[in-house]
Scaffold this motif. Structure first.
Motif, PDB file in Angstrom:
ATOM      1  N   ALA A  26       0.842  -1.193   0.000  1.00 41.94           N
ATOM      2  CA  ALA A  26       0.000   0.000   0.000  1.00 41.94           C
ATOM      3  C   ALA A  26       0.875   1.240   0.000  1.00 41.94           C
ATOM      4  CB  ALA A  26      -0.905  -0.001   1.226  1.00 41.94           C
ATOM      5  N   LYS A  27       0.318   2.338  -0.456  1.00 37.44           N
ATOM      6  CA  LYS A  27       1.040   3.604  -0.377  1.00 37.44           C
ATOM      7  C   LYS A  27       1.182   4.022   1.078  1.00 37.44           C
ATOM      8  CE  LYS A  27       0.009   5.639  -4.875  1.00 37.44           C
ATOM      9  NZ  LYS A  27      -0.556   6.810  -5.564  1.00 37.44           N
ATOM     10  N   GLY A  28       2.235   4.759   1.357  1.00 41.52           N
ATOM     11  CA  GLY A  28       2.460   5.200   2.721  1.00 41.52           C
ATOM     12  C   GLY A  28       1.480   6.266   3.149  1.00 41.52           C
ATOM     13  N   GLY A  29       1.437   6.479   4.473  1.00 42.91           N
ATOM     14  CA  GLY A  29       0.501   7.434   5.031  1.00 42.91           C
ATOM     15  C   GLY A  29       0.761   8.859   4.607  1.00 42.91           C
ATOM     16  N   ALA A  30       1.977   9.159   4.146  1.00 45.53           N
ATOM     17  CA  ALA A  30       2.267  10.531   3.723  1.00 45.53           C
ATOM     18  C   ALA A  30       1.347  10.939   2.587  1.00 45.53           C
ATOM     19  CB  ALA A  30       3.727  10.643   3.283  1.00 45.53           C
ATOM     20  N   GLU A  31       1.151  10.020   1.613  1.00 42.23           N
ATOM     21  CA  GLU A  31       0.281  10.326   0.492  1.00 42.23           C
ATOM     22  C   GLU A  31      -1.173  10.470   0.956  1.00 42.23           C
ATOM     23  OE1 GLU A  31       2.518   7.917   0.614  1.00 42.23           O
ATOM     24  OE2 GLU A  31       3.526   7.599  -1.314  1.00 42.23           O
ATOM     25  N   LYS A  32      -1.580   9.564   1.855  1.00 49.31           N
ATOM     26  CA  LYS A  32      -2.975   9.514   2.264  1.00 49.31           C
ATOM     27  C   LYS A  32      -3.402  10.742   3.043  1.00 49.31           C
ATOM     28  CE  LYS A  32      -4.535   6.868   5.665  1.00 49.31           C
ATOM     29  NZ  LYS A  32      -4.865   5.676   6.452  1.00 49.31           N
ATOM     30  N   ARG A  33      -2.468  11.292   3.851  1.00 46.30           N
ATOM     31  CA  ARG A  33      -2.864  12.353   4.770  1.00 46.30           C
ATOM     32  C   ARG A  33      -2.348  13.725   4.381  1.00 46.30           C
ATOM     33  NH1 ARG A  33      -2.395   7.719   7.840  1.00 46.30           N
ATOM     34  NH2 ARG A  33      -3.983   7.411   9.437  1.00 46.30           N
ATOM     35  N   ALA A  34      -1.657  13.811   3.251  1.00 47.26           N
ATOM     36  CA  ALA A  34      -1.042  15.084   2.878  1.00 47.26           C
ATOM     37  C   ALA A  34      -2.055  16.216   2.850  1.00 47.26           C
ATOM     38  CB  ALA A  34      -0.360  14.955   1.516  1.00 47.26           C
ATOM     39  N   ALA A  35      -3.262  15.926   2.352  1.00 47.09           N
ATOM     40  CA  ALA A  35      -4.268  16.979   2.228  1.00 47.09           C
ATOM     41  C   ALA A  35      -4.780  17.446   3.588  1.00 47.09           C
ATOM     42  CB  ALA A  35      -5.444  16.477   1.379  1.00 47.09           C
ATOM     43  N   ASN A  36      -4.572  16.620   4.626  1.00 47.52           N
ATOM     44  CA  ASN A  36      -5.082  16.954   5.953  1.00 47.52           C
ATOM     45  C   ASN A  36      -3.998  17.499   6.879  1.00 47.52           C
ATOM     46  OD1 ASN A  36      -7.653  15.947   5.252  1.00 47.52           O
ATOM     47  ND2 ASN A  36      -6.978  13.847   5.677  1.00 47.52           N
ATOM     48  N   GLU A  37      -2.843  17.836   6.344  1.00 45.04           N
ATOM     49  CA  GLU A  37      -1.766  18.362   7.178  1.00 45.04           C
ATOM     50  C   GLU A  37      -2.217  19.680   7.808  1.00 45.04           C
ATOM     51  OE1 GLU A  37       1.865  18.066   9.007  1.00 45.04           O
ATOM     52  OE2 GLU A  37       1.028  16.628   7.590  1.00 45.04           O
ATOM     53  N   PRO A  38      -2.196  19.768   9.138  1.00 44.64           N
ATOM     54  CA  PRO A  38      -2.693  20.981   9.791  1.00 44.64           C
ATOM     55  C   PRO A  38      -1.790  22.183   9.543  1.00 44.64           C
ATOM     56  CG  PRO A  38      -1.650  19.535  11.391  1.00 44.64           C
ATOM     57  CD  PRO A  38      -1.694  18.770  10.096  1.00 44.64           C
ATOM     58  N   ASP A  39      -2.380  23.348   9.586  1.00 39.80           N
ATOM     59  CA  ASP A  39      -1.630  24.584   9.413  1.00 39.80           C
ATOM     60  C   ASP A  39      -1.314  25.132  10.803  1.00 39.80           C
ATOM     61  OD1 ASP A  39      -0.447  26.867   8.538  1.00 39.80           O
ATOM     62  OD2 ASP A  39      -2.301  27.869   7.932  1.00 39.80           O
ATOM     63  N   VAL A  40      -0.117  24.805  11.309  1.00 37.17           N
ATOM     64  CA  VAL A  40       0.293  25.228  12.644  1.00 37.17           C
ATOM     65  C   VAL A  40       1.296  26.365  12.497  1.00 37.17           C
ATOM     66  CG1 VAL A  40       1.401  24.541  14.802  1.00 37.17           C
ATOM     67  CG2 VAL A  40      -0.061  22.914  13.582  1.00 37.17           C
ATOM     68  N   PRO A  41       0.999  27.558  13.004  1.00 37.47           N
ATOM     69  CA  PRO A  41       1.951  28.679  12.924  1.00 37.47           C
ATOM     70  C   PRO A  41       3.299  28.298  13.531  1.00 37.47           C
ATOM     71  CG  PRO A  41      -0.181  29.420  13.729  1.00 37.47           C
ATOM     72  CD  PRO A  41      -0.245  27.928  13.709  1.00 37.47           C
ATOM     73  N   GLU A  42       4.368  28.833  12.953  1.00 37.72           N
ATOM     74  CA  GLU A  42       5.694  28.408  13.397  1.00 37.72           C
ATOM     75  C   GLU A  42       5.908  28.645  14.893  1.00 37.72           C
ATOM     76  OE1 GLU A  42      10.306  28.524  12.009  1.00 37.72           O
ATOM     77  OE2 GLU A  42       9.110  30.306  11.618  1.00 37.72           O
ATOM     78  N   ALA A  43       5.420  29.730  15.416  1.00 38.04           N
ATOM     79  CA  ALA A  43       5.633  30.033  16.837  1.00 38.04           C
ATOM     80  C   ALA A  43       5.060  28.951  17.735  1.00 38.04           C
ATOM     81  CB  ALA A  43       5.016  31.384  17.183  1.00 38.04           C
ATOM     82  N   GLN A  44       4.040  28.233  17.239  1.00 40.80           N
ATOM     83  CA  GLN A  44       3.401  27.193  18.049  1.00 40.80           C
ATOM     84  C   GLN A  44       4.036  25.815  17.854  1.00 40.80           C
ATOM     85  OE1 GLN A  44      -0.893  27.210  17.612  1.00 40.80           O
ATOM     86  NE2 GLN A  44      -0.932  29.457  17.415  1.00 40.80           N
ATOM     87  N   ARG A  45       5.031  25.732  16.996  1.00 36.95           N
ATOM     88  CA  ARG A  45       5.651  24.436  16.729  1.00 36.95           C
ATOM     89  C   ARG A  45       6.759  24.100  17.730  1.00 36.95           C
ATOM     90  NH1 ARG A  45       6.048  23.824  10.107  1.00 36.95           N
ATOM     91  NH2 ARG A  45       3.869  24.401   9.682  1.00 36.95           N
ATOM     92  N   PHE A  46       7.199  25.083  18.489  1.00 35.18           N
ATOM     93  CA  PHE A  46       8.298  24.855  19.426  1.00 35.18           C
ATOM     94  C   PHE A  46       7.794  24.192  20.698  1.00 35.18           C
ATOM     95  CE2 PHE A  46       9.835  28.254  16.722  1.00 35.18           C
ATOM     96  CZ  PHE A  46      11.148  27.880  16.477  1.00 35.18           C
ATOM     97  N   GLY A  47       8.578  23.206  21.179  1.00 31.46           N
ATOM     98  CA  GLY A  47       8.266  22.607  22.467  1.00 31.46           C
ATOM     99  C   GLY A  47       8.033  21.110  22.383  1.00 31.46           C
ATOM    100  N   GLY A  48       8.083  20.480  23.547  1.00 33.71           N
ATOM    101  CA  GLY A  48       7.774  19.064  23.652  1.00 33.71           C
ATOM    102  C   GLY A  48       8.980  18.164  23.443  1.00 33.71           C
ATOM    103  N   THR A  49       8.762  16.889  23.739  1.00 33.49           N
ATOM    104  CA  THR A  49       9.785  15.855  23.608  1.00 33.49           C
ATOM    105  C   THR A  49       9.360  14.841  22.568  1.00 33.49           C
ATOM    106  OG1 THR A  49      10.507  16.066  25.913  1.00 33.49           O
ATOM    107  CG2 THR A  49      11.014  13.995  24.801  1.00 33.49           C
ATOM    108  N   ILE A  50      10.177  14.659  21.555  1.00 36.59           N
ATOM    109  CA  ILE A  50       9.932  13.641  20.531  1.00 36.59           C
ATOM    110  C   ILE A  50      10.619  12.358  20.971  1.00 36.59           C
ATOM    111  CG2 ILE A  50      10.378  12.956  18.149  1.00 36.59           C
ATOM    112  CD1 ILE A  50      10.256  15.926  17.395  1.00 36.59           C
ATOM    113  N   VAL A  51       9.865  11.258  20.983  1.00 37.52           N
ATOM    114  CA  VAL A  51      10.412   9.967  21.386  1.00 37.52           C
ATOM    115  C   VAL A  51      10.487   9.065  20.165  1.00 37.52           C
ATOM    116  CG1 VAL A  51      10.200   7.973  22.899  1.00 37.52           C
ATOM    117  CG2 VAL A  51       9.438  10.224  23.694  1.00 37.52           C
ATOM    118  N   VAL A  52      11.700   8.631  19.848  1.00 37.19           N
ATOM    119  CA  VAL A  52      11.966   7.742  18.723  1.00 37.19           C
ATOM    120  C   VAL A  52      12.280   6.365  19.281  1.00 37.19           C
ATOM    121  CG1 VAL A  52      13.502   7.306  16.767  1.00 37.19           C
ATOM    122  CG2 VAL A  52      12.872   9.658  17.360  1.00 37.19           C
ATOM    123  N   GLY A  53      11.773   5.327  18.639  1.00 29.84           N
ATOM    124  CA  GLY A  53      12.047   3.971  19.082  1.00 29.84           C
ATOM    125  C   GLY A  53      12.588   3.108  17.960  1.00 29.84           C
ATOM    126  N   ALA A  54      13.501   2.188  18.302  1.00 28.50           N
ATOM    127  CA  ALA A  54      14.053   1.240  17.332  1.00 28.50           C
ATOM    128  C   ALA A  54      14.565   0.034  18.096  1.00 28.50           C
ATOM    129  CB  ALA A  54      15.168   1.875  16.511  1.00 28.50           C
TER     130      ALA A  54
END
Length: 556
Positions: A26-54
């Motif tokens: 199947a195509k990846g989720g990037a294609e499926k959800r591209a149209a629904n990408e939220p418009d978040v102002p840059e000032a509101q993008r700062f903050g939080g902890t990203i957790v990566v797992g492998a």
């Protein structure tokens, strides 16, 4: 331990694949959800902890000594700064170096560094750091794993604090090493013997970088923690959006997926193919997929007498139903390969190894020619001395796909009359064993390789590299050496293409490795994590722009 039910399901999948079935990925989720990408102002993008797992631990973060692919990714995009990086078209663009030029006869490469990059301890990054790192990487006692980077390079000279000039012989794609090689701080490591670099605490306890994130903590076998570098140059995007980045080691894929779906992970590196549909179906997550530079292969250690005969190695490849493996284990998220060059690369030769199709009868004939016959009627081949064709394939534990492949390899080679044993090892221990240049005490290894954009297989195959870390299978052929030595000297791609074809056909003829497939990489992404765009450059490409939706940030 695998359950009988799991093995039965694997066998059913394998049978279906052998019949030529299997759904297209199947195509990846990037294609499926591209149209629904939220418009978040840059000032509101700062903050939080990203957790990566492998699944894999990162044993060493020192760019001079680490041989782990994930470590190299973190070095390139998180903790350090190579001199250049690649854009989405795989073209070099400035990074630590503000600009560069080559002289008229292509014998000198000069880099002009930025003067606003600081090591995380406050010292400014200079050309002296680059020269120190380059010199150490070229010192054989350092055990820098990618020594082929420097085959056509000569000494470096510091012109001034932010200019370094490096001598070289004209050669193809000479910029590529500078994309993945990260300089280290001279003031931290100076005085360390090259032979002691691998055990220096810089690699595991106290790495000092200059990239968009700085080191905070390392708990071996559990996690690495990084914090945003507030002083990252504004011209390069400034500080990353996330405050913190946590890399968690979770050695079981089922647990990784469960953590993603529960919201305890934001990014699951290298999700398994059998998990893709479940991750994509969940409202909490999506799958991203892209063609990768990684291929999976079985290495036949030519220090073992049974693997010295090319007829045996070719028979082993022909005895493997690799198409069935791709369908059963990767669910079609992969492409067969017979050479080390990815199908998406300009110099890939689709005809190389085309004759190595699955053919059990032909494989048995080759083995018989090489002296392997069932001499006592027990179903196992023996040589003239009566020794059974029996060996052990090792791979790293925690990688379910590789564990499943071992089961299939065992079954398929048993049909040739070969008794295959399997062994799972902790990743670091596996690397120690196959990179023990004095002994290399193992039979065969199932392992992946991630090629650079500038293909140079010298480290894998050249006779001069037999005592270097990546010459895992002790393969040596003077004709291969001649081609490896010739290819970098042909700068024009059209002129080099026939030689590339000749090289790939030589490797396909000799079969030092049975290349199973090139992967299509899968990443599981939680819905709160946005602006994630991995591609063939790597999993962490635009980590500085990743951000968490403000209303979904967890307190972590």
């Amino acid at each position: 331990m695998k359950t009988k039910q799991h093995l039965a399901l694997l066998a059913l999948a394998l049978l279906a694949a052998c019949g030529g079935g299997g759904d297209a990925p199947a195509k990846g989720g990037a294609e499926k959800r591209a149209a629904n990408e939220p418009d978040v102002p840059e000032a509101q993008r700062f903050g939080g902890t990203i957790v990566v797992g492998a699944i894999g631990a990162i044993p060493d973060m020192n760019p001079l000594t680490s041989s782990d692919h994930t470590a190299n990714q973190v070095q390139q995009y998180v903790l350090f700064m190579p001199l250049i990086t690649y854009n989405e078209k795989f073209e070099p663009i400035p990074w630590l170096a503000r600009s560069w030029e080559v002289n008229a006869d292509t014998s000198e490469l000069t880099f002009h560094l930025r003067n606003d990059v600081f090591w995380h301890d406050g010292k400014k990054t200079t050309a002296y750091d680059v020269k120190y790192s380059y010199d150490m990487a070229r010192n054989p006692e350092t055990l820098f794993p990618n020594t082929a980077f420097w085959t056509h390079y000569r000494d470096a000279t510091v012109v001034d604090s932010f200019t370094i000039r490096i001598g070289m012989r004209p050669h193809a794609d000479f910029m590529d090493p500078w994309r993945s090689f990260s300089p280290v701080p001279r003031h931290v490591l100076e005085g360390t013997a090259a032979s002691a670099m691998k055990t220096h605490p810089f690699g595991t306890k106290s790495p000092v970088g200059n990239g968009p994130f700085k080191f905070v903590e390392h708990l071996p076998g559990q996690r690495w923690v990084f914090a945003a570098n507030e002083n990252f140059p504004k011209e390069l995007g400034g500080r990353p959006y996330a405050d913190r980045l946590v890399y968690r080691i979770i050695p079981e894929p089922t647990t990784l997926m469960a953590e993603l779906l529960r919201g305890n992970l934001d990014y699951y590196i290298a999700a398994t193919a059998d998990q893709a549909s479940q991750i994509e179906a969940s409202p909490a997550s999506r799958i991203l997929s892209f063609p990768d530079r990684q291929f999976l292969m079985v290495g036949w250690n030519e220090k073992r007498e049974m693997f010295k005969d090319v007829r045996v190695r070719r028979a082993l490849t022909m005895g493997l139903n690799r198409e069935a493996i791709v369908q059963a284990v990767r669910r079609g998220y992969g492409e067969l390969g017979n050479t080390t060059i990815p199908p998406m690369f300009w110099n890939h030769d689709p005809q190389a190894g085309a004759e190595l199709k699955h053919d059990t009868a032909a494989a048995k004939r080759l083995l018989a020619e090489a002296g392997w016959q069932d001499r006592n009627g027990d179903g196992i081949l023996e040589n003239a001395q009566g020794q059974p064709f029996r060996f052990t394939i090792i791979t790293n534990q925690g990688n379910r796909e590789r564990e499943d492949i071992l089961v299939i390899l065992q079954s398929q080679l048993r049909a040739l009359g070969i008794d295959v044993r399997t062994q799972l090892m902790e990743w670091g221990s596996l690397l120690d064993k196959i990179q023990d240049v004095e002994n290399r005490d193992y039979d065969a290894v199932l392992i992946a390789w991630v090629t650079e954009f500038r293909i140079d297989d010298t480290d894998l195959f050249h006779c001069d590299k037999l005592k270097d870390p990546y010459q895992w299978v002790s393969y040596c052929n003077p004709e291969t050496d001649r081609l490896l030595d010739t290819l970098p000297t042909i700068v024009d791609r059209n002129a080099s293409r026939p030689v590339w074809n000749q090289y790939q056909r030589q490797i396909a003829q000799d079969q030092p490795y049975s290349i199973l497939y090139f992967t299509r990489r899968l990443e599981g992404v939680h819905e709160r994590l946005r602006n994630v765009n991995p591609d063939a450059r790597g999993d962490w490409v635009n980590i500085r722009q990743w951000y968490l939706l403000p209303n979904m940030r967890a307190n972590r």
